[in-house]
Design a protein around this motif. Structure first.
Motif, PDB file in Angstrom:
ATOM      1  N   PRO A 136      -9.589   4.199   7.070  1.00 50.06           N
ATOM      2  CA  PRO A 136      -8.226   4.754   6.963  1.00 50.06           C
ATOM      3  C   PRO A 136      -7.170   3.720   6.597  1.00 50.06           C
ATOM      4  CG  PRO A 136      -9.351   5.678   8.862  1.00 50.06           C
ATOM      5  CD  PRO A 136     -10.252   4.615   8.316  1.00 50.06           C
ATOM      6  N   VAL A 137      -7.274   2.516   7.162  1.00 47.75           N
ATOM      7  CA  VAL A 137      -6.299   1.479   6.834  1.00 47.75           C
ATOM      8  C   VAL A 137      -6.413   1.077   5.370  1.00 47.75           C
ATOM      9  CG1 VAL A 137      -5.702  -0.958   7.206  1.00 47.75           C
ATOM     10  CG2 VAL A 137      -6.005   0.571   9.158  1.00 47.75           C
ATOM     11  N   ALA A 138      -7.636   0.936   4.882  1.00 45.87           N
ATOM     12  CA  ALA A 138      -7.829   0.572   3.476  1.00 45.87           C
ATOM     13  C   ALA A 138      -7.224   1.630   2.554  1.00 45.87           C
ATOM     14  CB  ALA A 138      -9.312   0.383   3.177  1.00 45.87           C
ATOM     15  N   ARG A 139      -7.418   2.883   2.903  1.00 47.17           N
ATOM     16  CA  ARG A 139      -6.861   3.961   2.076  1.00 47.17           C
ATOM     17  C   ARG A 139      -5.336   3.953   2.124  1.00 47.17           C
ATOM     18  NH1 ARG A 139     -10.904   7.295   4.576  1.00 47.17           N
ATOM     19  NH2 ARG A 139      -9.246   8.350   5.749  1.00 47.17           N
ATOM     20  N   ARG A 140      -4.778   3.721   3.315  1.00 43.97           N
ATOM     21  CA  ARG A 140      -3.309   3.717   3.424  1.00 43.97           C
ATOM     22  C   ARG A 140      -2.701   2.522   2.682  1.00 43.97           C
ATOM     23  NH1 ARG A 140      -4.378   5.494   8.890  1.00 43.97           N
ATOM     24  NH2 ARG A 140      -4.046   3.367   9.682  1.00 43.97           N
ATOM     25  N   LEU A 141      -3.363   1.371   2.727  1.00 46.61           N
ATOM     26  CA  LEU A 141      -2.831   0.213   2.012  1.00 46.61           C
ATOM     27  C   LEU A 141      -2.833   0.449   0.506  1.00 46.61           C
ATOM     28  CD1 LEU A 141      -4.314  -2.855   3.937  1.00 46.61           C
ATOM     29  CD2 LEU A 141      -2.000  -1.946   4.015  1.00 46.61           C
ATOM     30  N   ARG A 142      -3.905   1.056   0.002  1.00 44.13           N
ATOM     31  CA  ARG A 142      -3.936   1.345  -1.432  1.00 44.13           C
ATOM     32  C   ARG A 142      -2.812   2.291  -1.823  1.00 44.13           C
ATOM     33  NH1 ARG A 142      -9.589   1.570  -0.528  1.00 44.13           N
ATOM     34  NH2 ARG A 142      -9.552   3.850  -0.484  1.00 44.13           N
ATOM     35  N   ALA A 143      -2.468   3.195  -0.920  1.00 41.84           N
ATOM     36  CA  ALA A 143      -1.418   4.180  -1.196  1.00 41.84           C
ATOM     37  C   ALA A 143      -0.025   3.697  -0.799  1.00 41.84           C
ATOM     38  CB  ALA A 143      -1.737   5.485  -0.465  1.00 41.84           C
ATOM     39  N   LEU A 144       0.072   2.465  -0.300  1.00 46.05           N
ATOM     40  CA  LEU A 144       1.351   1.919   0.187  1.00 46.05           C
ATOM     41  C   LEU A 144       1.955   2.810   1.273  1.00 46.05           C
ATOM     42  CD1 LEU A 144       3.113   0.681  -3.090  1.00 46.05           C
ATOM     43  CD2 LEU A 144       2.023  -0.710  -1.334  1.00 46.05           C
ATOM     44  N   GLU A 152       0.767   2.442   4.757  1.00 46.18           N
ATOM     45  CA  GLU A 152       0.397   1.912   6.071  1.00 46.18           C
ATOM     46  C   GLU A 152       1.671   1.558   6.843  1.00 46.18           C
ATOM     47  OE1 GLU A 152      -0.716   0.787   9.408  1.00 46.18           O
ATOM     48  OE2 GLU A 152      -2.351   1.434   8.086  1.00 46.18           O
ATOM     49  N   PRO A 153       1.935   2.226   7.985  1.00 44.24           N
ATOM     50  CA  PRO A 153       3.199   2.003   8.702  1.00 44.24           C
ATOM     51  C   PRO A 153       3.298   0.655   9.402  1.00 44.24           C
ATOM     52  CG  PRO A 153       1.791   3.488   9.943  1.00 44.24           C
ATOM     53  CD  PRO A 153       1.108   3.280   8.626  1.00 44.24           C
ATOM     54  N   ARG A 154       2.172  -0.047   9.551  1.00 45.06           N
ATOM     55  CA  ARG A 154       2.208  -1.328  10.267  1.00 45.06           C
ATOM     56  C   ARG A 154       2.258  -2.525   9.324  1.00 45.06           C
ATOM     57  NH1 ARG A 154      -2.973  -1.348  13.377  1.00 45.06           N
ATOM     58  NH2 ARG A 154      -3.630  -0.127  11.557  1.00 45.06           N
ATOM     59  N   LEU A 155       2.483  -2.269   8.042  1.00 46.62           N
ATOM     60  CA  LEU A 155       2.621  -3.365   7.088  1.00 46.62           C
ATOM     61  C   LEU A 155       3.902  -3.209   6.296  1.00 46.62           C
ATOM     62  CD1 LEU A 155       0.113  -5.309   5.054  1.00 46.62           C
ATOM     63  CD2 LEU A 155       1.999  -4.267   3.811  1.00 46.62           C
ATOM     64  N   HIS A 156       4.602  -4.331   6.120  1.00 47.91           N
ATOM     65  CA  HIS A 156       5.824  -4.336   5.318  1.00 47.91           C
ATOM     66  C   HIS A 156       5.665  -5.346   4.192  1.00 47.91           C
ATOM     67  CE1 HIS A 156      10.187  -3.612   4.769  1.00 47.91           C
ATOM     68  NE2 HIS A 156      10.131  -4.814   4.217  1.00 47.91           N
ATOM     69  N   LEU A 157       5.916  -4.920   2.980  1.00 51.93           N
ATOM     70  CA  LEU A 157       5.809  -5.769   1.798  1.00 51.93           C
ATOM     71  C   LEU A 157       7.203  -6.165   1.327  1.00 51.93           C
ATOM     72  CD1 LEU A 157       4.296  -7.045  -0.610  1.00 51.93           C
ATOM     73  CD2 LEU A 157       4.293  -4.775  -1.687  1.00 51.93           C
ATOM     74  N   VAL A 158       7.432  -7.473   1.247  1.00 49.86           N
ATOM     75  CA  VAL A 158       8.697  -7.991   0.734  1.00 49.86           C
ATOM     76  C   VAL A 158       8.437  -8.602  -0.634  1.00 49.86           C
ATOM     77  CG1 VAL A 158      10.604  -9.595   1.087  1.00 49.86           C
ATOM     78  CG2 VAL A 158       9.525  -8.496   3.055  1.00 49.86           C
ATOM     79  N   ARG A 159       9.120  -8.096  -1.628  1.00 51.75           N
ATOM     80  CA  ARG A 159       9.038  -8.638  -2.985  1.00 51.75           C
ATOM     81  C   ARG A 159      10.391  -8.419  -3.643  1.00 51.75           C
ATOM     82  NH1 ARG A 159       4.803  -4.027  -5.301  1.00 51.75           N
ATOM     83  NH2 ARG A 159       5.928  -2.223  -4.494  1.00 51.75           N
ATOM     84  N   ARG A 160      10.581  -8.946  -4.818  1.00 54.78           N
ATOM     85  CA  ARG A 160      11.853  -8.752  -5.509  1.00 54.78           C
ATOM     86  C   ARG A 160      12.110  -7.263  -5.699  1.00 54.78           C
ATOM     87  NH1 ARG A 160      11.850 -10.832 -10.791  1.00 54.78           N
ATOM     88  NH2 ARG A 160       9.582 -10.999 -10.742  1.00 54.78           N
ATOM     89  N   SER A 161      13.264  -6.828  -5.289  1.00 57.11           N
ATOM     90  CA  SER A 161      13.595  -5.408  -5.302  1.00 57.11           C
ATOM     91  C   SER A 161      14.523  -5.090  -6.472  1.00 57.11           C
ATOM     92  CB  SER A 161      14.257  -5.018  -3.976  1.00 57.11           C
ATOM     93  OG  SER A 161      15.397  -5.848  -3.746  1.00 57.11           O
ATOM     94  N   LEU A 162      14.922  -3.831  -6.560  1.00 64.16           N
ATOM     95  CA  LEU A 162      15.841  -3.405  -7.607  1.00 64.16           C
ATOM     96  C   LEU A 162      17.278  -3.481  -7.107  1.00 64.16           C
ATOM     97  CD1 LEU A 162      13.953  -0.250  -8.959  1.00 64.16           C
ATOM     98  CD2 LEU A 162      13.799  -2.609  -9.753  1.00 64.16           C
ATOM     99  N   ASP A 163      18.191  -3.836  -8.010  1.00 63.62           N
ATOM    100  CA  ASP A 163      19.597  -3.848  -7.627  1.00 63.62           C
ATOM    101  C   ASP A 163      20.185  -2.443  -7.758  1.00 63.62           C
ATOM    102  OD1 ASP A 163      20.088  -3.378 -10.332  1.00 63.62           O
ATOM    103  OD2 ASP A 163      20.637  -5.450 -10.761  1.00 63.62           O
ATOM    104  N   ASP A 164      21.499  -2.303  -7.538  1.00 62.04           N
ATOM    105  CA  ASP A 164      22.107  -0.975  -7.545  1.00 62.04           C
ATOM    106  C   ASP A 164      22.169  -0.356  -8.946  1.00 62.04           C
ATOM    107  OD1 ASP A 164      23.977  -2.678  -8.608  1.00 62.04           O
ATOM    108  OD2 ASP A 164      25.537  -2.254  -7.127  1.00 62.04           O
TER     109      ASP A 164
END
Length: 367
Positions: A86-94, A96-108
Motif C-alpha cells: 500500500p505504501v508503494a502504491r501511495r508513493l507512486r500516486a503522490l 502518501e499522507p506521511r511523506l512531504h515532498l519539497v521541490r521548486r514550486s510554482l509562483d502566483d
C-alpha cells in the motif's frame, strides 16, 4: 502527501526518464546503500540525511527508496518493498499522507520558481505539526536542498536542530558546498559517485535512449540523468560536429558558423540549446585536458575523438592550457548570458579563440 500532485511540471524529474519515485533499482551505488543499511540495522535512525553526488547519479532514487522502506516498515535488510505494498502504491500516486515532498514550486503566475522559498518550508513545518497527532514515522524529501534560498535554508536548519518526533529529513544535494555548514554538520552524508561504464550501460538499457550507449555514457561522465538530457537534445551528434571542427588542419569557418547557429534555438521541453552547447564545449576541453595528463580515453564519445584529443593535447603543458581555457570560457559564457549577448556570436568567438590556441595550432602543424 501534502505536495500538490497537479503541478504540471515536476522540477525533480529528468526529461525522458521515469520519476525517481517510480524507479525501483539503484545501479552502481552499493557503498551508499550499504552505509544506510548499516545505520538502519543499528536501530539508531538519524533524523537528517544528506544525499550528495553529481547530478543524475541516483540521489533522488535513493531518497525515495529510503522513504518507501521507512514508511512501509517491512524491516527488509535490503530496503526492498513489494510493488503492491500500500505504501508503494501511495508513493507512486503522490498520495502518501506521511511523506512531504519539497521541490521548486510554482509562483502566483504559474511559473516554476528558480529556488525553493521559505513558504515551501513553512508547508513542511505545517505537515509535521498536523501529522504529529497520528504518531509513527514521517518523512520529508527536499530535492534539491541546494535550491533553497537563505530564508528557506535557515528554516530547515531549525528543524534539524530541533527535529520533530519520528521525523526523518532526506536532503538531496548536487552541490553540498552551497548549503549552510551547520546544515551539513547536522546530517549524515550518503555520497554517490559517477557510474562506471558498465553500470551506465545497465542503467541506460531499460530507458531506450537514442544513440550509442557507450559513447553517451562517456560523454555524460557517469551520470544517467545527463545521458538522458544529451540523448533528448541530440547531444552525441552535436558533440561529433564539435570534434570534427578540431580534426581538420584549419577550422572550417562555415562548419563552425553552423555549429554556433544551433546554439541560438529557443529553450524547449528538451532543454536550452545554448546550455547544451556550453556543456559540450566544457566536456571537450575537460577531456582534452585529461588526455594530456593521462593519455587517450576510452570509450570514445565520438568517432575519431581519441585521435583528435591526442593530437591537440599530447602532454602536460597542453593539458594545463586546455584546463585554463575551460575555466576562461565558462566564465565568458556566464558573463555573456548575464548581459544577453548574441549566443551565435558568443559561441563563434569561443570556437575561433580555441582554434588559435597554441595546442590546436601546434598539433595541426605536426599533422
Amino acid at each position: 502527501m501534502s505536495d500538490d500532485p497537479d503541478i504540471p511540471v515536476e522540477s525533480d524529474r529528468v526529461p525522458g526518464a521515469p520519476h525517481p519515485r517510480e524507479t525501483r533499482r539503484l545501479v552502481g551505488q552499493d557503498p551508499a546503500l550499504a552505509a544506510f543499511q548499516t545505520a538502519a540495522a543499528s536501530g539508531r535512525m538519524h533524523h537528517g540525511w544528506l544525499i550528495t553526488g553529481p547530478r543524475g547519479t541516483g540521489k533522488a532514487t535513493l531518497a525515495w527508496i529510503i522513504a518507501r522502506w521507512l514508511l512501509a516498515g517491512t524491516g527488509s535488510p535490503d530496503l526492498s518493498v513489494p510493488e503492491d505494498h500500500p505504501v508503494a502504491r501511495r508513493l507512486r500516486a503522490l498520495s502518501e499522507p506521511r511523506l512531504h515532498l519539497v521541490r521548486r514550486s510554482l509562483d502566483d503566475k504559474g511559473r516554476l520558481r528558480a529556488e525553493i522559498v521559505v513558504e515551501d518550508i513553512r508547508k513542511l513545518l505545517s505537515f509535521f505539526h498536523m501529522s504529529a497527532a497520528e504518531g509513527g514515522r514521517r518523512v520529508a524529501i527536499i530535492d534539491a536542498a541546494d535550491d533553497m534560498n537563505t530564508a528557506a535554508a535557515n528554516a530547515v536548519l531549525k528543524m534539524l536542530e530541533e527535529p520533530p518526533a519520528g521525523a526523518v529529513l532526506l536532503l538531496v544535494a548536487h552541490q553540498p558546498a552551497r548549503l549552510l555548514p551547520t546544515i551539513r554538520s547536522r546530517c549524515r552524508e550518503l555520497r554517490l559517485m559517477p557510474l562506471s561504464p558498465e553500470d551506465m550501460a545497465t542503467a541506460l538499457a531499460p530507458l531506450e535512449v537514442a544513440g550509442n550507449p557507450a559513447r553517451l555514457g562517456a560523454l555524460a561522465g557517469g551520470s544517467v540523468g545527463e545521458a538522458l538530457r544529451l540523448s533528448g537534445q541530440d547531444g552525441l551528434d552535436r558533440y561529433a560536429d564539435l570534434v570534427a571542427l578540431f580534426a581538420r588542419p584549419e577550422m572550417d569557418r562555415q562548419a563552425a558558423a553552423a555549429f554556433a547557429q544551433d546554439a541560438a534555438g529557443r529553450p524547449g521541453a528538451g532543454g536550452d540549446p545554448f546550455d547544451l552547447t556550453m556543456t559540450l564545449l566544457d566536456r571537450f576541453l575537460s577531456r582534452a585536458a585529461r588526455t594530456g595528463l593521462m593519455g587517450a580515453q576510452l570509450p570514445e564519445a565520438a568517432e575519431g575523438e581519441s585521435a583528435v584529443l591526442a593530437r591537440i593535447s599530447p602532454d602536460d603543458r597542453a593539458a594545463r592550457h586546455w584546463a585554463s581555457a575551460q575555466a576562461e570560457l565558462s566564465a565568458r559564457a556566464r558573463a555573456g548570458r548575464a548581459v544577453n549577448l548574441d549566443p551565435v556570436a558568443l559561441v563563434m568567438d569561443m570556437l575561433l579563440t580555441l582554434a588559435q590556441a597554441p595546442g590546436a595550432t601546434e598539433a595541426r602543424g605536426r599533422g
